[in-house]
Design a protein around this motif. Structure first.
Motif, PDB file in Angstrom:
ATOM      1  N   GLN A 158      53.573 -91.381  -2.233  1.00 21.60           N
ATOM      2  CA  GLN A 158      53.436 -92.921  -3.563  1.00 21.60           C
ATOM      3  C   GLN A 158      51.262 -92.688  -3.357  1.00 21.60           C
ATOM      4  O   GLN A 158      50.953 -92.291  -5.113  1.00 21.60           O
ATOM      5  N   SER A 159      50.484 -92.465  -2.395  1.00 20.39           N
ATOM      6  CA  SER A 159      49.519 -92.062  -2.097  1.00 20.39           C
ATOM      7  C   SER A 159      48.642 -91.022  -3.267  1.00 20.39           C
ATOM      8  O   SER A 159      48.086 -90.842  -4.195  1.00 20.39           O
ATOM      9  N   VAL A 160      49.271 -89.900  -3.174  1.00 25.43           N
ATOM     10  CA  VAL A 160      49.894 -88.310  -3.276  1.00 25.43           C
ATOM     11  C   VAL A 160      49.376 -89.168  -5.452  1.00 25.43           C
ATOM     12  O   VAL A 160      48.785 -88.187  -6.346  1.00 25.43           O
ATOM     13  N   GLY A 161      50.354 -89.292  -5.972  1.00 26.16           N
ATOM     14  CA  GLY A 161      50.656 -89.772  -6.992  1.00 26.16           C
ATOM     15  C   GLY A 161      49.529 -90.606  -7.771  1.00 26.16           C
ATOM     16  O   GLY A 161      49.670 -89.988  -9.039  1.00 26.16           O
ATOM     17  N   ARG A 162      49.207 -91.716  -7.206  1.00 25.78           N
ATOM     18  CA  ARG A 162      48.582 -92.444  -7.717  1.00 25.78           C
ATOM     19  C   ARG A 162      47.337 -91.544  -8.111  1.00 25.78           C
ATOM     20  O   ARG A 162      46.387 -91.542  -8.738  1.00 25.78           O
ATOM     21  N   VAL A 163      46.473 -91.740  -7.084  1.00 23.56           N
ATOM     22  CA  VAL A 163      45.388 -89.859  -6.746  1.00 23.56           C
ATOM     23  C   VAL A 163      45.453 -89.089  -7.660  1.00 23.56           C
ATOM     24  O   VAL A 163      44.859 -89.396  -9.230  1.00 23.56           O
ATOM     25  N   ALA A 164      46.367 -88.520  -8.108  1.00 25.96           N
ATOM     26  CA  ALA A 164      46.781 -87.825  -9.688  1.00 25.96           C
ATOM     27  C   ALA A 164      46.431 -88.036 -10.546  1.00 25.96           C
ATOM     28  O   ALA A 164      46.374 -87.812 -11.878  1.00 25.96           O
ATOM     29  N   ALA A 165      47.631 -89.268 -10.664  1.00 23.50           N
ATOM     30  CA  ALA A 165      47.109 -89.993 -12.088  1.00 23.50           C
ATOM     31  C   ALA A 165      46.118 -90.644 -12.592  1.00 23.50           C
ATOM     32  O   ALA A 165      45.502 -90.371 -13.447  1.00 23.50           O
ATOM     33  N   VAL A 211      43.407 -88.953 -11.608  1.00 22.38           N
ATOM     34  CA  VAL A 211      42.092 -87.662 -11.835  1.00 22.38           C
ATOM     35  C   VAL A 211      42.916 -86.546 -13.223  1.00 22.38           C
ATOM     36  O   VAL A 211      42.435 -85.872 -13.568  1.00 22.38           O
ATOM     37  N   GLY A 212      44.442 -88.036 -14.124  1.00 22.74           N
ATOM     38  CA  GLY A 212      43.693 -87.439 -15.270  1.00 22.74           C
ATOM     39  C   GLY A 212      45.852 -86.336 -15.109  1.00 22.74           C
ATOM     40  O   GLY A 212      46.024 -85.712 -16.376  1.00 22.74           O
ATOM     41  N   MET A 213      46.125 -86.274 -14.724  1.00 20.45           N
ATOM     42  CA  MET A 213      47.260 -84.919 -14.516  1.00 20.45           C
ATOM     43  C   MET A 213      48.556 -86.517 -14.884  1.00 20.45           C
ATOM     44  O   MET A 213      49.046 -87.346 -13.771  1.00 20.45           O
ATOM     45  N   ARG A 214      49.413 -85.316 -15.327  1.00 19.51           N
ATOM     46  CA  ARG A 214      50.984 -85.561 -15.684  1.00 19.51           C
ATOM     47  C   ARG A 214      51.151 -84.880 -14.553  1.00 19.51           C
ATOM     48  O   ARG A 214      51.510 -83.576 -14.717  1.00 19.51           O
ATOM     49  N   SER A 215      52.384 -85.913 -14.305  1.00 14.82           N
ATOM     50  CA  SER A 215      52.839 -85.018 -13.358  1.00 14.82           C
ATOM     51  C   SER A 215      54.354 -85.855 -13.045  1.00 14.82           C
ATOM     52  O   SER A 215      54.433 -86.529 -13.203  1.00 14.82           O
ATOM     53  N   LEU A 216      55.553 -85.087 -12.415  1.00 12.60           N
ATOM     54  CA  LEU A 216      56.707 -85.476 -11.532  1.00 12.60           C
ATOM     55  C   LEU A 216      56.288 -85.433 -10.291  1.00 12.60           C
ATOM     56  O   LEU A 216      55.392 -84.175  -9.921  1.00 12.60           O
ATOM     57  N   LEU A 217      56.988 -86.338  -9.167  1.00 19.04           N
ATOM     58  CA  LEU A 217      56.263 -85.963  -8.072  1.00 19.04           C
ATOM     59  C   LEU A 217      57.437 -85.990  -7.143  1.00 19.04           C
ATOM     60  O   LEU A 217      58.942 -86.997  -7.449  1.00 19.04           O
ATOM     61  N   THR A 218      57.606 -85.159  -6.123  1.00 12.01           N
ATOM     62  CA  THR A 218      58.861 -85.153  -5.302  1.00 12.01           C
ATOM     63  C   THR A 218      58.192 -85.049  -3.351  1.00 12.01           C
ATOM     64  O   THR A 218      57.156 -84.693  -3.849  1.00 12.01           O
ATOM     65  N   ARG A 219      59.181 -84.856  -2.099  1.00 10.32           N
ATOM     66  CA  ARG A 219      58.436 -84.339  -1.275  1.00 10.32           C
ATOM     67  C   ARG A 219      59.146 -83.813  -0.778  1.00 10.32           C
ATOM     68  O   ARG A 219      60.492 -83.158  -0.574  1.00 10.32           O
ATOM     69  N   SER A 259      59.547 -81.765   3.912  1.00 11.67           N
ATOM     70  CA  SER A 259      59.628 -82.401   4.888  1.00 11.67           C
ATOM     71  C   SER A 259      57.889 -82.507   5.830  1.00 11.67           C
ATOM     72  O   SER A 259      57.706 -83.416   6.016  1.00 11.67           O
ATOM     73  N   ASP A 260      57.109 -81.362   5.210  1.00 14.51           N
ATOM     74  CA  ASP A 260      55.563 -81.369   5.121  1.00 14.51           C
ATOM     75  C   ASP A 260      54.600 -81.251   4.754  1.00 14.51           C
ATOM     76  O   ASP A 260      53.458 -80.960   4.517  1.00 14.51           O
ATOM     77  N   HIS A 261      55.298 -81.427   3.105  1.00 17.04           N
ATOM     78  CA  HIS A 261      53.979 -81.711   1.909  1.00 17.04           C
ATOM     79  C   HIS A 261      54.811 -81.960   0.698  1.00 17.04           C
ATOM     80  O   HIS A 261      55.970 -82.404   0.413  1.00 17.04           O
ATOM     81  N   VAL A 262      54.093 -82.763  -0.256  1.00 17.21           N
ATOM     82  CA  VAL A 262      54.042 -83.215  -1.046  1.00 17.21           C
ATOM     83  C   VAL A 262      54.031 -82.368  -2.318  1.00 17.21           C
ATOM     84  O   VAL A 262      53.463 -81.554  -2.670  1.00 17.21           O
ATOM     85  N   VAL A 263      54.560 -82.514  -3.440  1.00 17.75           N
ATOM     86  CA  VAL A 263      55.564 -81.302  -4.100  1.00 17.75           C
ATOM     87  C   VAL A 263      54.582 -82.360  -5.888  1.00 17.75           C
ATOM     88  O   VAL A 263      55.789 -83.042  -6.059  1.00 17.75           O
ATOM     89  N   LEU A 264      54.300 -81.323  -6.516  1.00 19.43           N
ATOM     90  CA  LEU A 264      53.877 -82.575  -7.771  1.00 19.43           C
ATOM     91  C   LEU A 264      54.038 -80.969  -8.786  1.00 19.43           C
ATOM     92  O   LEU A 264      53.419 -79.437  -8.976  1.00 19.43           O
ATOM     93  N   ILE A 265      54.841 -80.999 -10.336  1.00 20.85           N
ATOM     94  CA  ILE A 265      55.548 -80.316 -11.348  1.00 20.85           C
ATOM     95  C   ILE A 265      54.485 -81.615 -12.312  1.00 20.85           C
ATOM     96  O   ILE A 265      55.042 -81.624 -13.146  1.00 20.85           O
ATOM     97  N   TYR A 313      41.250 -82.316  -5.312  1.00 19.20           N
ATOM     98  CA  TYR A 313      41.386 -82.483  -3.394  1.00 19.20           C
ATOM     99  C   TYR A 313      39.985 -83.316  -3.174  1.00 19.20           C
ATOM    100  O   TYR A 313      40.771 -84.210  -2.056  1.00 19.20           O
ATOM    101  N   GLU A 314      39.681 -83.772  -4.407  1.00 22.26           N
ATOM    102  CA  GLU A 314      37.888 -84.193  -3.849  1.00 22.26           C
ATOM    103  C   GLU A 314      38.601 -85.800  -3.405  1.00 22.26           C
ATOM    104  O   GLU A 314      37.990 -86.525  -2.689  1.00 22.26           O
ATOM    105  N   ALA A 315      39.085 -86.027  -3.995  1.00 22.47           N
ATOM    106  CA  ALA A 315      40.112 -87.751  -4.866  1.00 22.47           C
ATOM    107  C   ALA A 315      40.897 -87.814  -3.663  1.00 22.47           C
ATOM    108  O   ALA A 315      41.441 -88.793  -3.033  1.00 22.47           O
ATOM    109  N   LEU A 316      42.006 -87.140  -3.111  1.00 25.73           N
ATOM    110  CA  LEU A 316      42.115 -86.967  -1.679  1.00 25.73           C
ATOM    111  C   LEU A 316      42.162 -87.289  -0.634  1.00 25.73           C
ATOM    112  O   LEU A 316      41.982 -88.062   0.020  1.00 25.73           O
ATOM    113  N   ALA A 317      40.794 -86.284  -0.529  1.00 26.91           N
ATOM    114  CA  ALA A 317      40.171 -86.917   0.904  1.00 26.91           C
ATOM    115  C   ALA A 317      39.184 -87.785   0.464  1.00 26.91           C
ATOM    116  O   ALA A 317      39.213 -88.299   1.834  1.00 26.91           O
ATOM    117  N   ARG A 318      38.949 -87.909   0.137  1.00 23.39           N
ATOM    118  CA  ARG A 318      38.403 -89.501  -0.257  1.00 23.39           C
ATOM    119  C   ARG A 318      39.639 -91.119   0.284  1.00 23.39           C
ATOM    120  O   ARG A 318      39.336 -91.672   0.950  1.00 23.39           O
TER     121      ARG A 318
END
Length: 613
Positions: A418-425, A427-435, A437-443, A454-459
């Motif tokens: 959910q955190s990755v989805g919020r940050v992606a939105a 920064v203006g990314m239109r995407s589908l999201l799933t996860r 076992s060890d990573h999150v995937v955005l289409i 990367y910078e937004a997720l680091a913050r």
């Protein structure tokens, strides 16, 4: 029948609805001014409350037969009436309710059929007044309710009867629609299950919106007809109207401010403002203190009804025990009385229903988007994927990029996704999201910026120890699984490089693109095109041999004399050609990385792709 669960639950809520303890509104201070008592509830107000409870029970009933039985068994709530008979329309016929008495059954049934869908007078022995009242909805006549009375009802009693008839008809419309949807779902279940689920969800939303508008009209009529019956009834009807309208937090705070004259606000569970109606809203809104916020929520949860905290009268929005937020009135002058508390309690109930419904819709949409993303990554047919993506509001047409995100200090759970989805939105990314076992995937629908995500997720995560891999451009749904592997390759290459944190793009990996499992001829062709494409095009247009010259130069270990002899050209001609190769391709032969990639590309071009044929 009083046995309706919704009817009993409503009365229990009514008996303990939110009010302050004895002595008026709770205070943070030790003193409290006297409060004026509410007037004693009138019989008319009690009748209206009974009607409101019956309305809730009608809308919660499971089928048309139960709705008609409830209306007949509780007709006395509208006045001194008798329920002579009830009829439901089945096909083109009117079927009597099992609760109809044998007395006058034939005569009443004949009279109802003669009315042909209109209201009309019914004569029953021993009764001075009788009416057959049609139960109509947007789809037409649902049935009849035959009512009699020993004496002619008063105007107020007739109004309440008309109100009961309208609510019964509306509940029948809901039940008919619900039954129709169920039958449609069974009939279409053997077709594509996923597509049907999305399509049905939209139909449900449209139907629910239409029925809410109809209910809003009915409840506004209720307020108009019974405005003189008191403040409590008006508050209840208004908040029910707000809940049915689907206006959310803003509609509730607007209605509450209008009723009390005090600023009304809604905060989420964590103390962030969602809606404010009235003067004095602080800008910027104070940042909540998590510890103090939790202490406040626990303190309010231990009490029954609204609680005064400082200059606010606060109540929790807590359906089924889960705290979704806080509804409050700003009462700087300590003006809140029992009427104010009553309005606040009704508003909290209306808002709890609305937020619960919105949460359910959001959870369904999130699940459908994740299921679609999972199917796309493993492979699914194009028509189904396009239909499902359109239903969840994502356009799969055009180019897409697969983005894989991994952060060293975060477990890959729903919270991180959910955190990755919020940050992606953000920064203006239109995407589908799933996860996984060890990573999150955005289409993603657009090529991600090299650094923004990367910078937004680091913050967001408080550390820069994260890695992002991005695939090459994907133009077809069938290619998404392949490009998913590209994104994983880019992430793995980055993680094993000297600078393992940051973003890597597959189309910028160079030689690493063709090193590893899954590399095929198409990937080799892309690699050659990237490094030799301009030289190949130049040779084709000018009948030149720039690629062959470069290949021979590498085969001779960069020795000018051996290369010139093998090509049967002069040393100066070779020097000229190598300079043209630098100019045309834009690569530096003195750079170790460029030299390595160019040498591998010429070998692949000549040996694997048949560049000399």
């Amino acid at each position: 029948m009083v046995g309706s669960r919704a009817y009993r639950l409503y009365h229990r809520r009514s008996d303990r609805r939110g009010s302050l303890p004895k002595g008026g509104a709770r205070r943070h201070a030790t003193t409290a001014p006297k409060r004026s008592r509410l007037p004693v509830r009138t019989p008319a107000a009690h009748a209206l409350q009974e009607m409101a409870a019956l309305s809730h029970a009608l809308f919660d009933a499971s089928d048309e037969g139960e709705i008609l039985r409830l209306a007949m068994n509780h007709l006395v709530a509208a006045g001194p009436y008798n329920a002579e008979a009830g009829y439901l329309k089945v096909g083109h016929d009117l079927v009597p309710s099992p609760g109809n008495g044998p007395t006058h059954a034939v005569a009443v049934a004949r009279r109802v059929r003669e009315l042909a869908g209109q209201d009309g007078k019914v004569i029953v022995a021993g009764m001075s007044w009788g009416r057959a009242l049609g139960l109509r909805g947007p789809a037409g006549l649902h049935g009849y309710l035959v009512v009699t009375a020993v004496s002619r009802p008063t105007r107020a009693e007739r109004s309440l009867l008309a109100m009961l008839v309208r609510h019964t008809a509306a509940a029948l419309s809901v039940a008919v629609a619900r039954r129709g949807r169920h039958e449609d779902a069974l009939e279409l279940h053997r077709l594509r299950k996923d597509t049907l689920e999305l399509h049905q969800l939209r139909k449900d939303a449209l139907e629910l919106h239409r029925l809410r508008e109809e209910r809003t009209v009915l409840q506004r009529q209720l307020i108009t007809v019974a405005a003189e019956l008191g403040y409590e009834r008006a508050v209840h009807a208004l908040m029910a109207d707000v809940a049915a309208s689907g206006g959310g937090e803003e509609a509730v705070t607007r209605a509450l401010h209008g009723l009390t004259g005090l600023p009304a606000l809604v905060e989420d569970r964590f103390g962030r403002l969602r809606s404010w109606t009235g003067p004095g809203c602080p800008v910027p809104y104070p940042e909540p203190d998590p510890v103090r916020r939790e202490d406040m929520l626990h303190a309010v949860a231990r009490q029954t009804g609204p609680v005064r905290i400082g200059d606010r009268v606060v109540t929790l929005i807590r359906p089924h025990g889960e705290i979704l937020g806080v509804l409050a009135l700003v009462d700087v002058r300590d003006e809140a009385d029992e009427r104010t508390v009553l309005a606040l309690g009704h508003a909290a109930t209306a808002l709890a229903l609305e937020l619960t419904h919105l949460r359910s819709l959001a959870e369904v949409e999130l699940r459908l988007r994740r299921e679609l993303a999972d199917d796309l990554l493993t492979g699914t047919d194009g028509p189904s994927a396009y239909a499902r993506s359109a239903a969840v509001g994502h356009d799969l047409h055009g180019s897409h990029y697969i983005v894989v995100v991994q952060w060293s200090n975060r477990t890959t759970d729903d919270s991180f996704a959910q955190s990755v989805g919020r940050v992606a939105a953000a920064v203006g990314m239109r995407s589908l999201l799933t996860r996984r076992s060890d990573h999150v995937v955005l289409i993603a629908g657009d090529r991600p910026h090299a650094h923004a995500l990367y910078e937004a997720l680091a913050r967001e995560n408080g550390t820069r120890s994260g890695t992002i891999g991005v695939s090459a451009s994907c133009d077809a749904v069938d290619d998404i699984p392949h490009h998913y592997r590209e994104a994983q390759r880019a992430l793995d290459v980055r993680r094993h490089s000297r600078e393992r944190f940051g973003t890597s793009f597959f189309d910028e990996l160079g030689l690493y693109r063709i090193l590893g499992p899954g590399s095929g001829r198409r990937e080799l062709e892309r690699f050659v095109q990237e490094w030799l494409g301009q030289l190949i095009d130049y040779d084709s247009r000018h009948h030149a041999t720039m690629v062959e010259t470069l290949s021979r130069y590498f085969d001779c270990g960069g020795n000018y004399d051996e290369t010139a002899d093998s090509l049967a050209i002069h040393r100066s001609t070779l020097r000229y050609r190598l300079q043209r190769i630098r100019d045309i391709g834009g690569h530096d032969l003195a750079n170790v990385e460029d030299r390595l990639n160019l040498q591998v590309a010429t070998r692949v071009w000549k040996i694997v792709l048949g560049g000399l044929d």
